[in-house]
Motif scaffolding. Structure first.
Motif, PDB file in Angstrom:
ATOM      1  N   GLY A   1       0.818  -1.202   0.000  1.00  0.00           N
ATOM      2  CA  GLY A   1       0.000   0.000   0.000  1.00  0.00           C
ATOM      3  C   GLY A   1       0.852   1.253   0.000  1.00  0.00           C
ATOM      4  N   LEU A   2       0.218   2.389  -0.229  1.00  0.00           N
ATOM      5  CA  LEU A   2       0.903   3.676  -0.211  1.00  0.00           C
ATOM      6  C   LEU A   2       0.355   4.522   0.941  1.00  0.00           C
ATOM      7  CD1 LEU A   2       0.974   4.648  -3.992  1.00  0.00           C
ATOM      8  CD2 LEU A   2       2.922   4.013  -2.578  1.00  0.00           C
ATOM      9  N   LEU A   3       1.238   4.926   1.845  1.00  0.00           N
ATOM     10  CA  LEU A   3       0.867   5.847   2.926  1.00  0.00           C
ATOM     11  C   LEU A   3       1.898   6.970   2.964  1.00  0.00           C
ATOM     12  CD1 LEU A   3      -0.160   3.312   5.730  1.00  0.00           C
ATOM     13  CD2 LEU A   3      -1.671   4.778   4.395  1.00  0.00           C
ATOM     14  N   ALA A   4       2.220   7.514   1.793  1.00  0.00           N
ATOM     15  CA  ALA A   4       3.293   8.500   1.704  1.00  0.00           C
ATOM     16  C   ALA A   4       2.729   9.918   1.725  1.00  0.00           C
ATOM     17  CB  ALA A   4       4.086   8.287   0.420  1.00  0.00           C
ATOM     18  N   MET A   5       3.537  10.852   2.201  1.00  0.00           N
ATOM     19  CA  MET A   5       3.191  12.268   2.176  1.00  0.00           C
ATOM     20  C   MET A   5       3.729  12.890   0.883  1.00  0.00           C
ATOM     21  SD  MET A   5       1.562  12.762   5.004  1.00  0.00           S
ATOM     22  CE  MET A   5       1.575  14.553   5.177  1.00  0.00           C
ATOM     23  N   GLY A   6       3.147  13.993   0.499  1.00  0.00           N
ATOM     24  CA  GLY A   6       3.631  14.725  -0.657  1.00  0.00           C
ATOM     25  C   GLY A   6       3.327  14.070  -1.984  1.00  0.00           C
ATOM     26  N   VAL A   7       2.337  13.180  -2.024  1.00  0.00           N
ATOM     27  CA  VAL A   7       1.992  12.497  -3.264  1.00  0.00           C
ATOM     28  C   VAL A   7       1.215  13.454  -4.175  1.00  0.00           C
ATOM     29  CG1 VAL A   7       0.699  10.583  -4.272  1.00  0.00           C
ATOM     30  CG2 VAL A   7       1.958  10.251  -2.145  1.00  0.00           C
ATOM     31  N   THR A   8       1.548  13.467  -5.453  1.00  0.00           N
ATOM     32  CA  THR A   8       0.807  14.261  -6.435  1.00  0.00           C
ATOM     33  C   THR A   8       0.290  13.350  -7.537  1.00  0.00           C
ATOM     34  OG1 THR A   8       2.658  14.706  -7.930  1.00  0.00           O
ATOM     35  CG2 THR A   8       2.437  16.148  -5.988  1.00  0.00           C
ATOM     36  N   GLU A   9      -0.398  13.972  -8.490  1.00  0.00           N
ATOM     37  CA  GLU A   9      -0.948  13.212  -9.610  1.00  0.00           C
ATOM     38  C   GLU A   9       0.132  12.537 -10.455  1.00  0.00           C
ATOM     39  OE1 GLU A   9      -1.566  16.302  -8.830  1.00  0.00           O
ATOM     40  OE2 GLU A   9      -3.684  16.813  -9.002  1.00  0.00           O
ATOM     41  N   SER A  10       1.361  12.979 -10.322  1.00  0.00           N
ATOM     42  CA  SER A  10       2.451  12.419 -11.117  1.00  0.00           C
ATOM     43  C   SER A  10       2.808  10.995 -10.714  1.00  0.00           C
ATOM     44  CB  SER A  10       3.706  13.298 -10.991  1.00  0.00           C
ATOM     45  OG  SER A  10       3.453  14.593 -11.509  1.00  0.00           O
ATOM     46  N   ILE A  11       2.196  10.486  -9.653  1.00  0.00           N
ATOM     47  CA  ILE A  11       2.559   9.159  -9.157  1.00  0.00           C
ATOM     48  C   ILE A  11       2.229   8.063 -10.157  1.00  0.00           C
ATOM     49  CG2 ILE A  11       0.375   8.748  -7.931  1.00  0.00           C
ATOM     50  CD1 ILE A  11       2.089   7.421  -5.724  1.00  0.00           C
ATOM     51  N   THR A  12       1.196   8.255 -10.966  1.00  0.00           N
ATOM     52  CA  THR A  12       0.890   7.261 -12.000  1.00  0.00           C
ATOM     53  C   THR A  12       0.655   7.982 -13.321  1.00  0.00           C
ATOM     54  OG1 THR A  12      -1.541   7.194 -11.919  1.00  0.00           O
ATOM     55  CG2 THR A  12      -0.356   5.917 -10.242  1.00  0.00           C
ATOM     56  N   PRO A  13       0.948   7.322 -14.438  1.00  0.00           N
ATOM     57  CA  PRO A  13       0.757   7.983 -15.737  1.00  0.00           C
ATOM     58  C   PRO A  13      -0.700   8.315 -16.025  1.00  0.00           C
ATOM     59  CG  PRO A  13       1.410   5.679 -16.022  1.00  0.00           C
ATOM     60  CD  PRO A  13       1.592   6.011 -14.576  1.00  0.00           C
TER      61      PRO A  13
ATOM     62  N   PHE B   1      -3.111   9.014 -13.730  1.00  0.00           N
ATOM     63  CA  PHE B   1      -3.481  10.179 -12.921  1.00  0.00           C
ATOM     64  C   PHE B   1      -2.939  11.460 -13.559  1.00  0.00           C
ATOM     65  CE2 PHE B   1      -3.656   7.848  -8.531  1.00  0.00           C
ATOM     66  CZ  PHE B   1      -4.634   7.007  -9.031  1.00  0.00           C
ATOM     67  N   LYS B   2      -1.670  11.411 -13.964  1.00  0.00           N
ATOM     68  CA  LYS B   2      -1.004  12.596 -14.515  1.00  0.00           C
ATOM     69  C   LYS B   2      -1.690  13.049 -15.810  1.00  0.00           C
ATOM     70  CE  LYS B   2       3.580  14.244 -15.936  1.00  0.00           C
ATOM     71  NZ  LYS B   2       5.022  13.878 -16.097  1.00  0.00           N
ATOM     72  N   TYR B   3      -1.994  12.083 -16.660  1.00  0.00           N
ATOM     73  CA  TYR B   3      -2.667  12.412 -17.919  1.00  0.00           C
ATOM     74  C   TYR B   3      -4.013  13.086 -17.674  1.00  0.00           C
ATOM     75  CZ  TYR B   3      -5.549  11.719 -22.060  1.00  0.00           C
ATOM     76  OH  TYR B   3      -6.403  11.912 -23.104  1.00  0.00           O
ATOM     77  N   LEU B   4      -4.817  12.502 -16.791  1.00  0.00           N
ATOM     78  CA  LEU B   4      -6.156  13.030 -16.571  1.00  0.00           C
ATOM     79  C   LEU B   4      -6.111  14.403 -15.904  1.00  0.00           C
ATOM     80  CD1 LEU B   4      -8.989  12.148 -17.265  1.00  0.00           C
ATOM     81  CD2 LEU B   4      -9.215  11.192 -14.964  1.00  0.00           C
ATOM     82  N   ARG B   5      -5.127  14.630 -15.025  1.00  0.00           N
ATOM     83  CA  ARG B   5      -4.970  15.957 -14.438  1.00  0.00           C
ATOM     84  C   ARG B   5      -4.645  16.981 -15.516  1.00  0.00           C
ATOM     85  NH1 ARG B   5      -7.362  18.499 -11.295  1.00  0.00           N
ATOM     86  NH2 ARG B   5      -7.135  16.816  -9.761  1.00  0.00           N
ATOM     87  N   GLY B   6      -3.809  16.566 -16.497  1.00  0.00           N
ATOM     88  CA  GLY B   6      -3.494  17.462 -17.599  1.00  0.00           C
ATOM     89  C   GLY B   6      -4.724  17.828 -18.405  1.00  0.00           C
ATOM     90  N   VAL B   7      -5.599  16.837 -18.631  1.00  0.00           N
ATOM     91  CA  VAL B   7      -6.847  17.098 -19.354  1.00  0.00           C
ATOM     92  C   VAL B   7      -7.706  18.092 -18.585  1.00  0.00           C
ATOM     93  CG1 VAL B   7      -9.014  16.062 -20.155  1.00  0.00           C
ATOM     94  CG2 VAL B   7      -6.841  14.854 -20.503  1.00  0.00           C
ATOM     95  N   VAL B   8      -7.832  17.879 -17.282  1.00  0.00           N
ATOM     96  CA  VAL B   8      -8.643  18.775 -16.449  1.00  0.00           C
ATOM     97  C   VAL B   8      -8.064  20.185 -16.455  1.00  0.00           C
ATOM     98  CG1 VAL B   8      -9.407  19.243 -14.090  1.00  0.00           C
ATOM     99  CG2 VAL B   8      -9.485  16.903 -14.988  1.00  0.00           C
ATOM    100  N   ASP B   9      -6.746  20.284 -16.329  1.00  0.00           N
ATOM    101  CA  ASP B   9      -6.107  21.606 -16.317  1.00  0.00           C
ATOM    102  C   ASP B   9      -6.309  22.341 -17.632  1.00  0.00           C
ATOM    103  OD1 ASP B   9      -5.253  21.201 -13.750  1.00  0.00           O
ATOM    104  OD2 ASP B   9      -3.191  20.629 -14.286  1.00  0.00           O
ATOM    105  N   LYS B  10      -6.241  21.608 -18.755  1.00  0.00           N
ATOM    106  CA  LYS B  10      -6.480  22.239 -20.054  1.00  0.00           C
ATOM    107  C   LYS B  10      -7.907  22.777 -20.145  1.00  0.00           C
ATOM    108  CE  LYS B  10      -3.114  19.655 -22.806  1.00  0.00           C
ATOM    109  NZ  LYS B  10      -2.947  18.644 -23.884  1.00  0.00           N
TER     110      LYS B  10
END
Length: 279
Positions: free
Chosen positions: A251-263, A265-274
């Motif tokens: 599991g993941l219990l890390a601090m400072g996690v962003t959308e960049s953690i998975t491709p 997540f990162k892609y969909l965040r880019g779509v939302v930001d656009k």
């Protein structure tokens, strides 16, 4: 695939998933002549088991057994499997006397649901006709199976079941779908339905499983058509590639996690930001 191939699959699943018990091979038989000499028949030693007890003996103790109505004290499961010819109104009355549901009307709604979802139309009638050909099944640990299975029943905890569902859905020909009412889960849903429908079923062990067969409170299962077991083994731990949670679960219990953690997540965040930045 031959028996040796299924045994290898049983070993792979058992060891790769770190399963607590062996996967169970289930082979439906039309006559008692099909019973291998290695299979125990409870009736030949003056006993009767339930079908879920046969699963337990296979997965916990490595025993091979044969179950027909003569060996099965759970008469409603013999009737539901089609192993005995019982008028539907008598099966219905037996369940009313059990008191599993609120009243006669509630039990009738259950019977109607099963009839509509499993046995209606040409496909449903074909399933009933298929069931009527069989009189019992052989139950065997998959890693030492003495039969080529029609269904394979795999017990485990929530993590094991998640991996099995993900493997079944990896090519996403269709999702795994199941309905639940707390009865007939392992025998009917886990054993019979994958065989007659060709589709896997998630099993949340119910009244008989918990009361008769020693199924523990944390156990679930998946019933898989025999022909799909190799595909499940092939796709095990492939979901997400290097992100797969594995077993034991990571599991993941890390601090400072962003959308960049998975491709993804990162892609969909880019779509939302656009979309946000559109004039």
């Amino acid at each position: 695939m031959d028996i040796e191939g299924f045994r290898e699959l049983g070993n792979d699943l058992y060891h790769r998933l770190h399963l607590p018990t062996y996967p169970v091979a289930i082979k439906f038989i039309k006559t008692e002549d099909e019973i291998p000499k290695e299979a125990i028949r409870p009736s030949t030693v003056g006993q009767k088991w339930s079908l879920c007890q046969a699963f337990t003996y296979a997965r916990r103790m490595g025993l091979h057994s044969a179950m027909t109505d003569d060996d099965n004290f759970c008469v409603p499961s013999s009737a539901s499997m089609g192993w005995i010819d019982v008028p539907m109104e008598e099966l219905f009355e037996s369940q009313i006397r059990q008191g599993w549901h609120k009243d006669r009307e509630a039990e009738q709604r259950k019977f109607d649901f099963i009839a509509q979802t499993l046995y209606s139309g040409p496909e449903g009638r074909a399933r009933l006709k298929k069931m009527q050909q069989y009189t019992g099944f052989i139950c065997s640990p998959l890693n030492t199976t003495i039969v080529i299975p029609d269904s394979v029943l795999v017990y485990g905890d929530g993590g094991h079941i998640s991996h099995l569902i993900q493997a079944l859905c990896f090519d996403y020909t269709e999702p795994v779908t199941s309905s639940f009412d707390g009865f007939g889960e392992s025998c009917f849903k886990g054993g019979l339905l994958p065989f007659i429908t060709g589709k896997p079923q998630v099993v949340i062990p119910g009244m008989g499983d918990r009361g008769f067969s020693g199924t523990t409170v944390g156990e679930m299962a998946v019933g898989i058509p025999g022909g799909d077991v190799a595909r499940v083994n092939d796709h095990l731990f492939e979901t997400g590639g290097h992100q797969n949670m594995g077993y034991p679960l990571k599991g993941l219990l890390a601090m400072g996690v962003t959308e960049s953690i998975t491709p993804g997540f990162k892609y969909l965040r880019g779509v939302v930001d656009k979309q946000k930045n559109k004039p």
